[in-house]
Write an enzyme that holds these catalytic residues in place. Structure first.
Site, PDB file in Angstrom:
ATOM      1  N   TYR A  47       4.557  -2.966 -14.749  1.00 33.69           N
ATOM      2  CA  TYR A  47       4.224  -3.932 -15.587  1.00 33.69           C
ATOM      3  C   TYR A  47       4.338  -3.557 -16.469  1.00 33.69           C
ATOM      4  O   TYR A  47       3.302  -4.669 -17.816  1.00 33.69           O
ATOM      5  CB  TYR A  47       3.030  -3.028 -16.007  1.00 33.69           C
ATOM      6  CG  TYR A  47       1.434  -3.329 -14.763  1.00 33.69           C
ATOM      7  CD1 TYR A  47       1.494  -3.070 -14.332  1.00 33.69           C
ATOM      8  CD2 TYR A  47       0.419  -3.802 -14.976  1.00 33.69           C
ATOM      9  CE1 TYR A  47       1.010  -3.753 -12.504  1.00 33.69           C
ATOM     10  CE2 TYR A  47      -0.563  -3.993 -14.384  1.00 33.69           C
ATOM     11  CZ  TYR A  47      -0.112  -4.236 -12.979  1.00 33.69           C
ATOM     12  OH  TYR A  47      -1.465  -3.996 -12.004  1.00 33.69           O
ATOM     13  N   LYS A  57       7.594   3.937  -1.893  1.00 34.23           N
ATOM     14  CA  LYS A  57       8.332   2.864  -0.932  1.00 34.23           C
ATOM     15  C   LYS A  57       9.775   3.345  -1.231  1.00 34.23           C
ATOM     16  O   LYS A  57      10.937   2.601  -1.498  1.00 34.23           O
ATOM     17  CB  LYS A  57       8.670   1.504  -1.380  1.00 34.23           C
ATOM     18  CG  LYS A  57       9.014   0.197  -0.902  1.00 34.23           C
ATOM     19  CD  LYS A  57       8.140   0.218   0.372  1.00 34.23           C
ATOM     20  CE  LYS A  57       8.735  -0.885   1.697  1.00 34.23           C
ATOM     21  NZ  LYS A  57       8.473  -0.918   2.761  1.00 34.23           N
ATOM     22  N   ASP A  61       3.838   0.723   2.113  1.00 33.67           N
ATOM     23  CA  ASP A  61       2.744  -0.313   3.344  1.00 33.67           C
ATOM     24  C   ASP A  61       2.186   0.951   4.890  1.00 33.67           C
ATOM     25  O   ASP A  61       0.934   0.165   4.875  1.00 33.67           O
ATOM     26  CB  ASP A  61       4.147  -1.116   4.104  1.00 33.67           C
ATOM     27  CG  ASP A  61       5.227  -0.819   4.189  1.00 33.67           C
ATOM     28  OD1 ASP A  61       5.441   0.803   4.508  1.00 33.67           O
ATOM     29  OD2 ASP A  61       6.539  -0.534   5.766  1.00 33.67           O
ATOM     30  N   ASP A  87      -2.365  -0.210  -8.032  1.00 31.36           N
ATOM     31  CA  ASP A  87      -3.066  -1.563  -8.074  1.00 31.36           C
ATOM     32  C   ASP A  87      -3.433  -2.059  -7.475  1.00 31.36           C
ATOM     33  O   ASP A  87      -5.116  -2.602  -6.792  1.00 31.36           O
ATOM     34  CB  ASP A  87      -2.269  -2.404  -9.133  1.00 31.36           C
ATOM     35  CG  ASP A  87      -3.046  -3.865  -9.015  1.00 31.36           C
ATOM     36  OD1 ASP A  87      -4.074  -3.969 -10.181  1.00 31.36           O
ATOM     37  OD2 ASP A  87      -3.059  -4.793  -8.988  1.00 31.36           O
TER      38      ASP A  87
END
Ligand code: IPM
Ligand code: MN
Length: 360
Positions: A142, A194, A226, A250
């Site tokens: 962001y 991740k 995931d 988010d």
């Protein structure tokens, strides 16, 4: 207690749900003898239209001078499909997060018994699910280095760039927030990353592994994002506290909010180095603007979180009790009304809750 509240209603349904939030804020203050001073300020599309800036300096100053910000929602379709718009309402929200140092976004995902049937998941999977997602809010993609879509002569085509950048102190402070919550709850912290692919995630995992040693009473586990997104719909009760970076948070919190039955029910708190902000997790729902159909409960529950932040637990509890009572009495906005039940408007639900608080 004396509390100065900055009221940022924003766009579309924002002002409608805010009206009810502020009414509840005052009703509780009157009941418990608190002095509340509200100052309204512009933000979002509204602020672009009026002063050309989605988070004007004046609004920043109002927020800084306040004890808390009550925020509704920003966003307007006239900006959504225009990728070349120079200013966007969402930039106002991002500017507020950055300028107020709001690095921790607390999003509780709770289910309401009477609304479990509204969940797209089976009752037995979703009943009793109750976890908190702690989303890092001022770092990552962001706010990392960006390049907007532009022609790159070297490769002969357009390209664009976002950078997922984190520093150790940024990771440490959000993990500390995660542990703080885990200690107050079921002592289970899931760090979502991740790390099998992303270097930034490997920093998160490295720091988390070091910190976990300081919190032996908390069970720390690690999950790839995931996998976490799958686990959240297969077995949401697995989770107690999730801590994760900005973008993953988010995405996962939208997923989390819908498993509970309605996005219109979930509040959030953002805290950091300056004034805290309390806001619903849903957006500005342009299609509902002016129709008196938006659910005010997330806004009203954000007021509960605001009171609780200042240690005013009884005040928060009364709001939660009023919200539960309104649901039990079927005083509900259309998206959660039982089949054949009367549909209540934003105003009517708010008024019922205010009345309940006054009589309590
Ligand atoms: C949220 C919203 C914002 C975000 C948008 C409106 C910029 O989706 O608060 O989750 O992406 O953070
Ligand atoms: Mn979002």
């Amino acid at each position: 207690m004396d509390l100065k509240i900055a009221v940022l209603a924003g766009d579309c349904i924002g002002p409608e749900i805010m009206e009810q939030g502020v009414a509840v804020l005052h009703a509780v203050a009157d009941k418990f003898g608190h002095q509340i001073t509200c100052t309204e300020a512009l933000c979002g599309a509204h602020a672009i239209d009026e002063v050309g800036d989605p988070f004007p300096q004046e609004t920043f100053e109002v927020c800084q001078a306040a004890d808390a910000v009550l925020f509704a929602s920003v966003g307007d379709p006239k900006y959504d499909n225009n990728p070349s718009a120079k200013v966007r309402p969402e930039q106002g929200l991002l500017a507020m997060r950055k300028k107020l140092g709001l690095f921790a976004n607390i999003r509780p995902i709770t289910t309401f018994k009477c609304l479990v049937h509204k969940s797209p998941l089976k009752d037995e999977i979703v009943s009793g699910a109750d976890f908190v997602c702690i989303r890092e809010l001022t770092g990552g993609m962001y706010f990392g280095k960006k390049q907007e879509p532009a022609m790159n002569a070297e490769i002969g085509t357009e390209d664009a760039l976002d950078t997922n950048y984190y520093t150790r102190p940024e990771v440490e402070r959000i993990l500390e927030t995660g542990y703080k919550y885990a200690l107050q709850r079921k002592k289970h912290l899931t760090v979502v990353d991740k790390a099998n692919v992303l270097a930034s995630s490997r920093l998160w995992r490295k720091v988390a592994q070091e910190m976990s040693v300081k919190y032996p009473e908390v069970l720390t586990d690690y999950m790839y994002v995931d996998n976490a997104s799958m686990r959240m719909i297969q077995d949401p009760k697995f989770f107690d506290v999730i801590v994760t970076e900005n973008t993953f948070g988010d995405i996962l919190t939208d997923e989390g909010s819908c498993i509970t039955g309605s996005m219109g029910l979930l509040p959030s708190a953002s805290t950091g180095t300056s004034t805290p902000v309390f806001e619903p997790i849903h957006g500005s729902w342009p299609q509902a603007k002016g129709l008196n159909i938006a659910n005010p409960l997330a806004q009203i529950l954000s007021v509960a979180m605001l009171y609780e932040y200042f240690g005013l637990q009884e005040e928060g509890a009364l709001i939660r009790q009023a919200v539960d009572a309104s649901l039990d009495a079927n005083i509900r906005t259309p998206e959660i009304q039982v089949e054949g039940g009367a549909k209540y408007g934003t105003k009517e639900v708010g008024a019922w809750i205010v009345d309940y608080i006054k009589k309590a």
